[in-house]
Scaffold this active site. Structure first.
Site, PDB file in Angstrom:
ATOM      1  N   ALA A  67       0.334  -1.727   7.578  1.00 23.43           N
ATOM      2  CA  ALA A  67       1.052  -2.809   6.912  1.00 23.43           C
ATOM      3  C   ALA A  67       0.535  -2.901   5.485  1.00 23.43           C
ATOM      4  O   ALA A  67      -0.597  -2.486   5.197  1.00 23.43           O
ATOM      5  CB  ALA A  67       0.802  -4.113   7.654  1.00 23.43           C
ATOM      6  N   GLY A 110      -0.323  -0.373  11.226  1.00 20.45           N
ATOM      7  CA  GLY A 110       1.121  -0.393  11.486  1.00 20.45           C
ATOM      8  C   GLY A 110       1.741   1.001  11.408  1.00 20.45           C
ATOM      9  O   GLY A 110       2.782   1.246  12.013  1.00 20.45           O
ATOM     10  N   GLU A 113       1.172   2.396  14.731  1.00 21.82           N
ATOM     11  CA  GLU A 113       2.075   1.667  15.643  1.00 21.82           C
ATOM     12  C   GLU A 113       3.516   2.134  15.467  1.00 21.82           C
ATOM     13  O   GLU A 113       4.258   2.272  16.441  1.00 21.82           O
ATOM     14  CB  GLU A 113       1.947   0.162  15.389  1.00 21.82           C
ATOM     15  N   GLU A 133      -7.442  -2.475  11.982  1.00 23.46           N
ATOM     16  CA  GLU A 133      -7.163  -3.857  11.590  1.00 23.46           C
ATOM     17  C   GLU A 133      -8.378  -4.770  11.721  1.00 23.46           C
ATOM     18  O   GLU A 133      -8.527  -5.741  10.975  1.00 23.46           O
ATOM     19  CB  GLU A 133      -6.008  -4.435  12.434  1.00 23.46           C
TER      20      GLU A 133
HETATM   21  N1  CAA Z   1      -1.690  -1.567   2.142  1.00 22.51           N
HETATM   22  C1  CAA Z   1      -1.540  -1.580   0.815  1.00 22.51           C
HETATM   23  N2  CAA Z   1      -2.025  -0.630  -0.009  1.00 22.51           N
HETATM   24  C2  CAA Z   1      -2.665   0.390   0.576  1.00 22.51           C
HETATM   25  C3  CAA Z   1      -2.857   0.487   1.951  1.00 22.51           C
HETATM   26  C4  CAA Z   1      -2.327  -0.547   2.765  1.00 22.51           C
HETATM   27  N3  CAA Z   1      -2.387  -0.532   4.094  1.00 22.51           N
HETATM   28  N4  CAA Z   1      -3.564   1.611   2.224  1.00 22.51           N
HETATM   29  C5  CAA Z   1      -3.806   2.191   1.036  1.00 22.51           C
HETATM   30  N5  CAA Z   1      -3.256   1.467   0.034  1.00 22.51           N
HETATM   31  C6  CAA Z   1      -3.294   1.752  -1.400  1.00 22.51           C
HETATM   32  C7  CAA Z   1      -4.672   1.497  -1.973  1.00 22.51           C
HETATM   33  O1  CAA Z   1      -4.849   0.130  -2.270  1.00 22.51           O
HETATM   34  C8  CAA Z   1      -4.608   2.368  -3.198  1.00 22.51           C
HETATM   35  O2  CAA Z   1      -3.840   1.703  -4.186  1.00 22.51           O
HETATM   36  P1  CAA Z   1      -4.407   1.574  -5.719  1.00 22.51           P
HETATM   37  O3  CAA Z   1      -4.473   2.992  -6.196  1.00 22.51           O
HETATM   38  O4  CAA Z   1      -3.375   0.746  -6.381  1.00 22.51           O
HETATM   39  O5  CAA Z   1      -5.755   0.955  -5.595  1.00 22.51           O
HETATM   40  C9  CAA Z   1      -3.799   3.574  -2.741  1.00 22.51           C
HETATM   41  O6  CAA Z   1      -3.066   3.145  -1.610  1.00 22.51           O
HETATM   42  C10 CAA Z   1      -4.668   4.750  -2.323  1.00 22.51           C
HETATM   43  O7  CAA Z   1      -5.605   4.269  -1.359  1.00 22.51           O
HETATM   44  P2  CAA Z   1      -7.188   4.562  -1.465  1.00 22.51           P
HETATM   45  O8  CAA Z   1      -7.602   4.636  -2.894  1.00 22.51           O
HETATM   46  O9  CAA Z   1      -7.882   3.559  -0.619  1.00 22.51           O
HETATM   47  O10 CAA Z   1      -7.232   6.033  -0.848  1.00 22.51           O
HETATM   48  P3  CAA Z   1      -8.437   6.694  -0.045  1.00 22.51           P
HETATM   49  O11 CAA Z   1      -8.020   8.113   0.132  1.00 22.51           O
HETATM   50  O12 CAA Z   1      -9.740   6.408  -0.716  1.00 22.51           O
HETATM   51  O13 CAA Z   1      -8.487   5.951   1.374  1.00 22.51           O
HETATM   52  C11 CAA Z   1      -7.503   5.042   3.403  1.00 22.51           C
HETATM   53  C12 CAA Z   1      -7.399   6.100   2.256  1.00 22.51           C
HETATM   54  C13 CAA Z   1      -8.692   5.351   4.285  1.00 22.51           C
HETATM   55  C14 CAA Z   1      -6.220   5.175   4.201  1.00 22.51           C
HETATM   56  C15 CAA Z   1      -7.646   3.642   2.784  1.00 22.51           C
HETATM   57  O14 CAA Z   1      -6.640   3.464   1.804  1.00 22.51           O
HETATM   58  C16 CAA Z   1      -7.507   2.539   3.790  1.00 22.51           C
HETATM   59  O15 CAA Z   1      -8.442   2.254   4.521  1.00 22.51           O
HETATM   60  N6  CAA Z   1      -6.326   1.859   3.812  1.00 22.51           N
HETATM   61  C17 CAA Z   1      -6.098   0.721   4.674  1.00 22.51           C
HETATM   62  C18 CAA Z   1      -5.854   1.137   6.127  1.00 22.51           C
HETATM   63  C19 CAA Z   1      -5.692  -0.100   6.993  1.00 22.51           C
HETATM   64  O16 CAA Z   1      -6.567  -0.948   7.086  1.00 22.51           O
HETATM   65  N7  CAA Z   1      -4.521  -0.201   7.677  1.00 22.51           N
HETATM   66  C20 CAA Z   1      -4.214  -1.330   8.534  1.00 22.51           C
HETATM   67  C21 CAA Z   1      -3.417  -2.356   7.785  1.00 22.51           C
HETATM   68  S1  CAA Z   1      -3.142  -3.836   8.699  1.00 22.51           S
HETATM   69  C22 CAA Z   1      -1.867  -3.507   9.758  1.00 22.51           C
HETATM   70  O17 CAA Z   1      -1.320  -2.411   9.770  1.00 22.51           O
HETATM   71  C23 CAA Z   1      -1.404  -4.644  10.643  1.00 22.51           C
HETATM   72  C24 CAA Z   1      -0.463  -4.265  11.736  1.00 22.51           C
HETATM   73  O18 CAA Z   1      -0.878  -3.912  12.831  1.00 22.51           O
HETATM   74  C25 CAA Z   1       0.993  -4.350  11.576  1.00 22.51           C
END
Ligand code: CAA
Length: 259
Positions: A67, A110, A113, A133
């Site tokens: 998400a 998500g 999912e 999450e």
């Molecule tokens: N939402 C919004 N932006 C996201 C994102 C997310 N889920 N995942 C990555 N991005 C963005 C980052 O903020 C970054 O943007 P900026 O360049 O503007 O800062 C860009 O994508 C690249 O990401 P990273 O610099 O973090 O890239 P990385 O290679 O260092 O790391 C990653 C990759 C491990 C996937 C890391 O981005 C990460 O941990 N992302 C979040 C994953 C997460 O927690 N997902 C669960 C979300 S909650 C959910 O999904 C609820 C549900 O059940 C419905």
């Protein structure tokens, strides 16, 4: 591919529609627009007889990193409870035709999912699945605690959900989360090939076959077998069954109408 469009939808080709997530700079994070786009696409595909299968992908590099966390800071409990996304996820869940997902790179939160809403997942060697999450102080909210557990079992699901550890494509294959692992360059091609194969089969049998397999997740064995028996008998009354049997006997390719 245009950078402005957050997702791309093809016209049906060989009875397959391809939906591509296209927010590469945000690792295809699923914002409200994208989730509603998937639901709208599936709603249209459901009503279009020319569509027999949907291919869902994020392209060659990333499926979806979850998400859109950047939407979270302003969201309140009531926003989440009343969010139209619940309806959109329900449209994805109840889509009656097969969905094949081609997953390269991250399928997290998500994104994982969403992939699990597909009926078949084809993963690239670079695919990474996770439900992180808990790191954010929440839990999976689009079926992750239930679907992941039913597919990979309690212990691996707990590890992924509580410790937020990711699994690679091979572990996903070994645990039954994905059907196949391919080189990342050919994931979409293979998934499309599979989608077209499914789309070439008798549509009613495919649709009822999907329904019957999904019953295994929420029915007792006895009720599931009863459903299967009735569905099996029902298909004997279809034109597609007559055509499928005739084509076999006459050693030709069947021409199926979904009737
Ligand atoms: N939402 C919004 N932006 C996201 C994102 C997310 N889920 N995942 C990555 N991005 C963005 C980052 O903020 C970054 O943007 P900026 O360049 O503007 O800062 C860009 O994508 C690249 O990401 P990273 O610099 O973090 O890239 P990385 O290679 O260092 O790391 C990653 C990759 C491990 C996937 C890391 O981005 C990460 O941990 N992302 C979040 C994953 C997460 O927690 N997902 C669960 C979300 S909650 C959910 O999904 C609820 C549900 O059940 C419905």
């Amino acid at each position: 591919m245009s950078e402005e469009q957050e997702y791309l939808v093809t016209e049906p080709r060989n009875h397959v529609v391809q939906f591509t997530l296209n927010r590469p700079k945000a690792l295809n994070a699923l914002n409200g627009n994208v989730v509603s786009g998937i639901a709208e696409t599936l709603n249209a595909a459901r009503d279009n007889d020319d569509v027999r299968c949907v291919l869902l992908t994020g392209g060659e590099k990333v499926f979806a990193a979850g998400a859109d966390i950047k939407e979270f800071p302003t969201q309140t409990v009531s926003d989440i409870l009343l969010d139209s996304r619940t309806t959109h996820w329900e449209a994805i869940r109840s889509f009656p035709k097969p969905i094949v997902a081609a997953v390269n790179g991250y399928a997290l939160g998500g994104g994982c999912e969403l992939a699990m809403h597909a009926d078949i997942i084809i993963a690239g060697e670079n695919a990474t699945f996770g439900q992180p999450e808990v790191n954010l102080g929440i839990i999976p909210g689009a079926g992750g605690t239930q679907r992941l557990t039913k597919v990979v079992g309690k212990s691996l699901a707990m590890k992924m959900i509580l410790a937020c550890e990711f699994i690679d494509a091979r572990t996903a294959l070994d645990s039954g989360l994905v059907a196949e692992v391919t080189p990342k360059e050919t994931t979409i091609e293979r998934a499309l090939d599979l989608a077209e194969t499914i789309a070439s089969k008798p549509p009613l049998a495919v649709r009822i076959g999907k329904q019957a397999v999904l019953k295994a997740f929420d029915m007792t064995l006895e009720n599931g077998l009863e459903f299967e028996r009735r569905a099996f008998a029902t298909l004997f009354g279809t034109e597609d069954k007559a055509e499928g049997v005739a084509a076999f006997v006459e050693k030709r390719k069947g021409d199926f109408k979904g009737r």
